[in-house]
Design a protein around this motif. Sequence first.
Motif, PDB file in Angstrom:
ATOM      1  N   MET A 156       0.106  -6.826  -0.331  1.00 13.04           N
ATOM      2  CA  MET A 156       0.122  -5.851   0.756  1.00 13.04           C
ATOM      3  C   MET A 156       0.643  -4.516   0.245  1.00 13.04           C
ATOM      4  O   MET A 156       1.537  -4.459  -0.611  1.00 13.04           O
ATOM      5  N   VAL A 157       0.052  -3.436   0.737  1.00 15.27           N
ATOM      6  CA  VAL A 157       0.536  -2.088   0.429  1.00 15.27           C
ATOM      7  C   VAL A 157       1.712  -1.802   1.347  1.00 15.27           C
ATOM      8  O   VAL A 157       1.596  -1.884   2.576  1.00 15.27           O
ATOM      9  N   THR A 158       2.863  -1.500   0.755  1.00 11.40           N
ATOM     10  CA  THR A 158       4.086  -1.318   1.543  1.00 11.40           C
ATOM     11  C   THR A 158       4.505   0.141   1.681  1.00 11.40           C
ATOM     12  O   THR A 158       5.406   0.451   2.448  1.00 11.40           O
ATOM     13  N   ARG A 159       3.850   1.035   0.926  1.00 16.66           N
ATOM     14  CA  ARG A 159       4.138   2.475   1.089  1.00 16.66           C
ATOM     15  C   ARG A 159       2.865   3.263   0.854  1.00 16.66           C
ATOM     16  O   ARG A 159       2.299   3.239  -0.243  1.00 16.66           O
ATOM     17  N   ALA A 160       2.429   3.960   1.890  1.00 18.10           N
ATOM     18  CA  ALA A 160       1.238   4.801   1.809  1.00 18.10           C
ATOM     19  C   ALA A 160       1.125   5.604   3.099  1.00 18.10           C
ATOM     20  O   ALA A 160       1.509   5.132   4.165  1.00 18.10           O
ATOM     21  N   ASP A 161       0.602   6.826   2.992  1.00 17.93           N
ATOM     22  CA  ASP A 161       0.281   7.615   4.181  1.00 17.93           C
ATOM     23  C   ASP A 161      -0.822   8.600   3.819  1.00 17.93           C
ATOM     24  O   ASP A 161      -1.255   8.688   2.665  1.00 17.93           O
ATOM     25  N   THR A 162      -1.269   9.352   4.801  1.00 21.50           N
ATOM     26  CA  THR A 162      -2.399  10.256   4.592  1.00 21.50           C
ATOM     27  C   THR A 162      -2.100  11.292   3.520  1.00 21.50           C
ATOM     28  O   THR A 162      -2.950  11.597   2.671  1.00 21.50           O
ATOM     29  N   GLY A 163      -0.891  11.840   3.542  1.00 19.92           N
ATOM     30  CA  GLY A 163      -0.539  12.865   2.563  1.00 19.92           C
ATOM     31  C   GLY A 163      -0.256  12.323   1.176  1.00 19.92           C
ATOM     32  O   GLY A 163      -0.378  13.045   0.179  1.00 19.92           O
ATOM     33  N   SER A 164       0.129  11.050   1.090  1.00 21.42           N
ATOM     34  CA  SER A 164       0.445  10.424  -0.196  1.00 21.42           C
ATOM     35  C   SER A 164      -0.093   8.990  -0.194  1.00 21.42           C
ATOM     36  O   SER A 164       0.655   8.030  -0.045  1.00 21.42           O
ATOM     37  N   PRO A 165      -1.424   8.833  -0.337  1.00 19.36           N
ATOM     38  CA  PRO A 165      -2.033   7.503  -0.243  1.00 19.36           C
ATOM     39  C   PRO A 165      -1.646   6.606  -1.410  1.00 19.36           C
ATOM     40  O   PRO A 165      -1.263   7.089  -2.483  1.00 19.36           O
TER      41      PRO A 165
ATOM     42  N   LYS B 161      -7.721   2.944  -3.144  1.00 21.64           N
ATOM     43  CA  LYS B 161      -7.100   3.992  -2.325  1.00 21.64           C
ATOM     44  C   LYS B 161      -6.822   3.448  -0.931  1.00 21.64           C
ATOM     45  O   LYS B 161      -7.689   2.827  -0.319  1.00 21.64           O
ATOM     46  N   ARG B 162      -5.609   3.642  -0.427  1.00 20.22           N
ATOM     47  CA  ARG B 162      -5.233   3.257   0.927  1.00 20.22           C
ATOM     48  C   ARG B 162      -4.380   4.371   1.529  1.00 20.22           C
ATOM     49  O   ARG B 162      -3.372   4.763   0.936  1.00 20.22           O
ATOM     50  N   ARG B 163      -4.773   4.855   2.701  1.00 15.91           N
ATOM     51  CA  ARG B 163      -4.013   5.926   3.352  1.00 15.91           C
ATOM     52  C   ARG B 163      -2.940   5.396   4.305  1.00 15.91           C
ATOM     53  O   ARG B 163      -2.223   6.178   4.915  1.00 15.91           O
ATOM     54  N   GLU B 164      -2.857   4.097   4.458  1.00 13.01           N
ATOM     55  CA  GLU B 164      -1.816   3.516   5.300  1.00 13.01           C
ATOM     56  C   GLU B 164      -1.427   2.151   4.775  1.00 13.01           C
ATOM     57  O   GLU B 164      -2.147   1.541   3.972  1.00 13.01           O
ATOM     58  N   LYS B 165      -0.284   1.651   5.225  1.00 15.79           N
ATOM     59  CA  LYS B 165       0.175   0.326   4.816  1.00 15.79           C
ATOM     60  C   LYS B 165      -0.819  -0.735   5.273  1.00 15.79           C
ATOM     61  O   LYS B 165      -1.578  -0.531   6.221  1.00 15.79           O
ATOM     62  N   THR B 166      -0.797  -1.876   4.607  1.00 16.43           N
ATOM     63  CA  THR B 166      -1.660  -2.985   5.003  1.00 16.43           C
ATOM     64  C   THR B 166      -0.807  -4.217   5.277  1.00 16.43           C
ATOM     65  O   THR B 166       0.317  -4.328   4.786  1.00 16.43           O
TER      66      THR B 166
ATOM     67  N   GLN C  60       0.474   5.538  -7.246  1.00 18.32           N
ATOM     68  CA  GLN C  60       1.147   6.181  -6.123  1.00 18.32           C
ATOM     69  C   GLN C  60       1.317   5.159  -5.006  1.00 18.32           C
ATOM     70  O   GLN C  60       0.414   4.365  -4.751  1.00 18.32           O
ATOM     71  N   GLY C  61       2.482   5.155  -4.344  1.00 20.04           N
ATOM     72  CA  GLY C  61       2.754   4.165  -3.318  1.00 20.04           C
ATOM     73  C   GLY C  61       3.383   2.914  -3.890  1.00 20.04           C
ATOM     74  O   GLY C  61       3.743   2.858  -5.077  1.00 20.04           O
TER      75      GLY C  61
END
Length: 300
Positions: free
Chosen positions: A85-94, A33-38, A54-55
């Motif tokens: 690297m995670v290229t798409r993620a945010d708090t609402g859609s981790p 789980k990641r709530r933001e890009k890395t 997701q992401g």
Amino acid sequence: MTSATDRLVWLIDELVENDGDEECIIPGVRLFKRREKTGPQACLLASGLGVVLQGDKRLQVGNESYQASAGHGVMSSADLPIQHMVTRADTGSPYLGIWLELDLKTVARLAADISPGARVCTNRQCLMIEPLDEGLLDALSRLLGLLQTPELREPLVPLIKQEIIVRLLNGPQGPLLRQLVTQGSNLQRINAVLAQLRQNFSAPVDITALANRAHMSQSSFRQYFRIVTGMSPLQYLKQMRLLEARQLMLTESLDAATAGLRVGYESPSQFNREYARFFGEPPLRDIKRLRAGDEPGALR
């Protein structure tokens, strides 16, 4: 009707409270789980199946770059040093994902009982990214669903894992999986060399000895090694050394010079240069950041 992907997203979001990688009670399963890009992160990608629910995630193997989006499976049939690297993620859609280790004895047994069909292996590396069908995603959701029914977990986990392998063998990943367990295949022979390199990463590269180990000529060995790993034996060994040195500094609190020497570097300055080039910053700064918990663990 709720899709298998929706059920998996809900399950992982509920099971993993904080950002990071979480071991699962079910053996061979990890949740992400990641709530933001890395930023780019280096690790050893083991053999198995990764699933993006997701992401988006980008993976770099040698000079090749791959993109994995929601609903895609990442099949690895060799232990590969990669950047991811995670290229798409945010708090609402981790970003949410699963890693499933595949038991090769079970793969070999089931492969022997299933007709190979007309599919052929066309990928040029041991990394394959394909959309997963609803049946396979449903099997994964039922596997994770057993976390909520512990009384059924022990008898059903092995059966659902076998179903997942059968579905993979009958899908686009089937030819790659078959190569992995076929005695004497080029993939299996290169994998044997990779295992030898990982066990003796501090020793110099001897191409003649490695080619003999693979029962290939030197030219064929170099060709197939690059096809499988996306890099030369020397590049593979260098990245394995850097990953091992990083682990030594983290777990044994070694300084950079000692860790570099332990994995086969004679020059501390060369070790520092190559470390910074691979991980993005010098050893001292990188290890300090890792200990502070600013970078997630290795992708598996």
